[in-house]
Design an enzyme around this catalytic site. Sequence first.
Site, short mmCIF file in Angstrom:
data_model
loop_
_atom_site.label_atom_id
_atom_site.label_comp_id
_atom_site.label_asym_id
_atom_site.label_seq_id
_atom_site.Cartn_x
_atom_site.Cartn_y
_atom_site.Cartn_z
CE LYS A 187 -1.66 2.65 2.93
NZ LYS A 187 -1.59 3.99 2.37
N GLY A 241 7.36 4.72 8.03
CA GLY A 241 6.35 6.11 8.14
C GLY A 241 6.75 6.66 9.43
CB SER A 242 5.22 9.03 11.16
OG SER A 242 3.86 8.57 11.46
CB THR A 243 7.94 7.58 15.55
OG1 THR A 243 9.00 7.51 15.08
CG2 THR A 243 8.19 6.82 17.06
N GLY A 246 3.75 3.94 13.61
CA GLY A 246 4.27 2.97 13.85
C GLY A 246 3.74 2.21 15.11
CD GLU A 263 13.69 0.18 8.35
OE1 GLU A 263 14.29 1.09 9.00
OE2 GLU A 263 14.03 -0.83 8.11
CB CYS A 297 13.41 8.72 7.61
SG CYS A 297 14.43 7.45 6.63
CD GLU A 397 11.04 12.32 11.23
OE1 GLU A 397 9.96 11.80 11.47
OE2 GLU A 397 11.79 11.74 10.53
P1 NAD Z 1 2.72 8.31 7.91
O1 NAD Z 1 3.26 7.33 9.10
O2 NAD Z 1 1.46 8.99 8.21
O3 NAD Z 1 2.14 7.19 6.79
C1 NAD Z 1 3.01 6.16 6.35
C2 NAD Z 1 2.00 5.16 5.62
O4 NAD Z 1 1.08 4.62 6.82
C3 NAD Z 1 0.90 5.87 4.49
O5 NAD Z 1 1.00 4.74 3.66
C4 NAD Z 1 -0.47 5.78 5.48
O6 NAD Z 1 -1.26 5.88 4.47
C5 NAD Z 1 -0.12 4.33 6.27
N1 NAD Z 1 -1.06 4.69 7.40
C6 NAD Z 1 -1.58 5.93 8.06
N2 NAD Z 1 -2.16 5.55 9.03
C7 NAD Z 1 -2.27 4.29 9.18
C8 NAD Z 1 -2.88 3.23 10.19
N3 NAD Z 1 -3.68 3.50 11.03
N4 NAD Z 1 -2.72 2.12 9.78
C9 NAD Z 1 -2.05 1.76 8.87
N5 NAD Z 1 -1.21 2.46 7.87
C10 NAD Z 1 -1.56 3.63 8.07
O7 NAD Z 1 4.11 8.69 7.24
P2 NAD Z 1 4.13 9.84 6.29
O8 NAD Z 1 3.66 10.97 6.74
O9 NAD Z 1 3.64 9.00 4.98
O10 NAD Z 1 5.84 9.75 6.12
C11 NAD Z 1 6.69 10.65 6.89
C12 NAD Z 1 7.20 9.87 7.84
O11 NAD Z 1 7.67 8.71 7.45
C13 NAD Z 1 8.18 10.50 8.50
O12 NAD Z 1 8.02 10.65 9.95
C14 NAD Z 1 9.54 9.91 8.25
O13 NAD Z 1 10.42 9.83 9.31
C15 NAD Z 1 9.18 8.49 8.30
N6 NAD Z 1 9.96 7.69 7.23
C16 NAD Z 1 10.77 6.87 7.75
C17 NAD Z 1 11.55 6.18 6.84
C18 NAD Z 1 12.58 5.04 7.39
O14 NAD Z 1 13.11 4.31 6.61
N7 NAD Z 1 12.93 4.87 8.72
C19 NAD Z 1 11.73 6.45 5.56
C20 NAD Z 1 10.68 7.07 5.07
C21 NAD Z 1 9.73 8.02 6.12
#
Ligand code: NAD
Length: 508
Positions: A187, A241-243, A246, A263, A297, A397
Amino acid sequence: MATVVEPQVTTYQQYIDGAWVGAASGDTYEVINPSTEEVIARVPSGGRADAARAVAAARRSFEAGDWRNKTQAQRTEIMYQIARHLQEVSGDWAMVESQNSGGTIRKTSVADVPLAIEHFRSLAEQALQIPWYEPLPWIDIPNVSWNFVQREPVGVCTGIVPWNFPIMMAVWKIAPAIAMGNSAVLKPSPLTPLTALLLARAIDETGLLPRGVVNVITGPGTDIGEELVGNPDVDKVAFTGSTATGRRILEMAAQTIKKVTLELGGKSANIVCADADVDLAVDGSLFATFFHQGQVCESGTRVYVHESIYDGFLAKMVDKAKSLVVGDPTDFSSQVGPVISRAQYDKIMAAIERARGDGGVIECGGGRPAGAGDKGFYIAPTVITGLPDGSAASCDEIFGPVVVVHRFSDEGEVVARANGSMYGLAGGVWSRDTRRAIGIAKQLRTGTVWVNDWHMINVLAPFGGYKQSGLGRELGTYGLKEYTEVKHIHVDQGVPRAERFFYDVVLS
Ligand code: NAD
């Protein structure tokens, strides 16, 4: 009279069970170009039903065994053929990636697309090194027996990814999963689904994978995401994605005790020692922070500069930051593009305002770049000084083109300050003395440390975070093993009943 040219809007579908389908609800949503704010595509707004359908397809393909029962050599060879096809058909992907994610064409054409294809190929190659069968040493306690460890695919693996590196993230989830014989459901972020769908189209064109081994679904995070994490037919979840999200995923995964790799975010410390090559460290620190508008990130967003070189370093850094060309990401002269969305733009601007309120000195940037007009989510590269380590801009962040610069006086102090973060994704040290740099690198509590460099993610090396930056690792054989289960098989070697004294615990 001037003719109004409407932007071309492409309509995409989801890829489920080897077929191109709309959302079960029939709903679609619009995908925006962050540099023009125009609609560039219309994509199915999938929901729980679509996610359940994709998981069921992945499960069927896994149980059928046509993919998982191939030898590793066969799977790797098929993935090589797919990688060659990706190379042939990906001519316009960098442009699509730039229009959708705001990444500059310099970056998407030199890094994102070619590296994503190379990572796909390399992960298939590295899979050949994973031992599927490991005999254990002969042992006679508790009884003479022959023991071995059998490695197996995990099953159905779902990947949930953010918007910053869409094609790369799609490959990082799909390639290791299928290399190790699993079936995958990806996704992408609702903001950037296009290149993941192009990847699925290219895989589909080869006809080399059985139906249902790769599925890509599109739509908002919450409903789809919850199904991809909660569905009992899912065996592993890989999330980037975001902490905050996560944490939510870990909570949801706890209900069915899923295997989870995460991650997450970072606030990486970049340490510039007194003996650093200052010009190189200035360029490296700008690259560490402003590459992809700081939406990485592992960006080096906390810079610690030794007090003996601080003033000269800062002057050079600010001068160069002011000279960066911010503009249309599809123009090769642009060095910095827009951030991804209005929401992200507002969040970054609010963080800059908060830093100002906390007493920070905005050395450059701090708002829209001059001449940016009123369209597009552009923010000028921003360097902030004068903040304590505990301030929000120094700890949180920001995920935008914002860096906070601090001064330090000795090594023990800077290591403690660098480690004083809830994150632990990456770090960096600039010094002409490699022994000193490695000494500092070893003390940093992060998954990656670069010495005299930044952003050099290596497909052979493990990538992931300490502390609240994540769980598990991606890439390398470390990452591939996360997509396998290990099973111990014990084979009795004809020990007579009379010698089976453990049985006598119950039977004598
Ligand atoms: P996000 O956590 O909002 O979303 C990431 C993904 O999760 C998206 O596909 C989103 O649709 C999905 N999502 C949102 N809510 C969800 C839920 N309740 N259940 C399951 N999936 C859900 O993050 P973002 O705003 O898309 O990305 C930015 C963040 O990602 C930053 O905090 C960044 O540090 C982190 N990031 C980390 C890495 C890494 O490798 N560590 C890489 C890229 C981005």
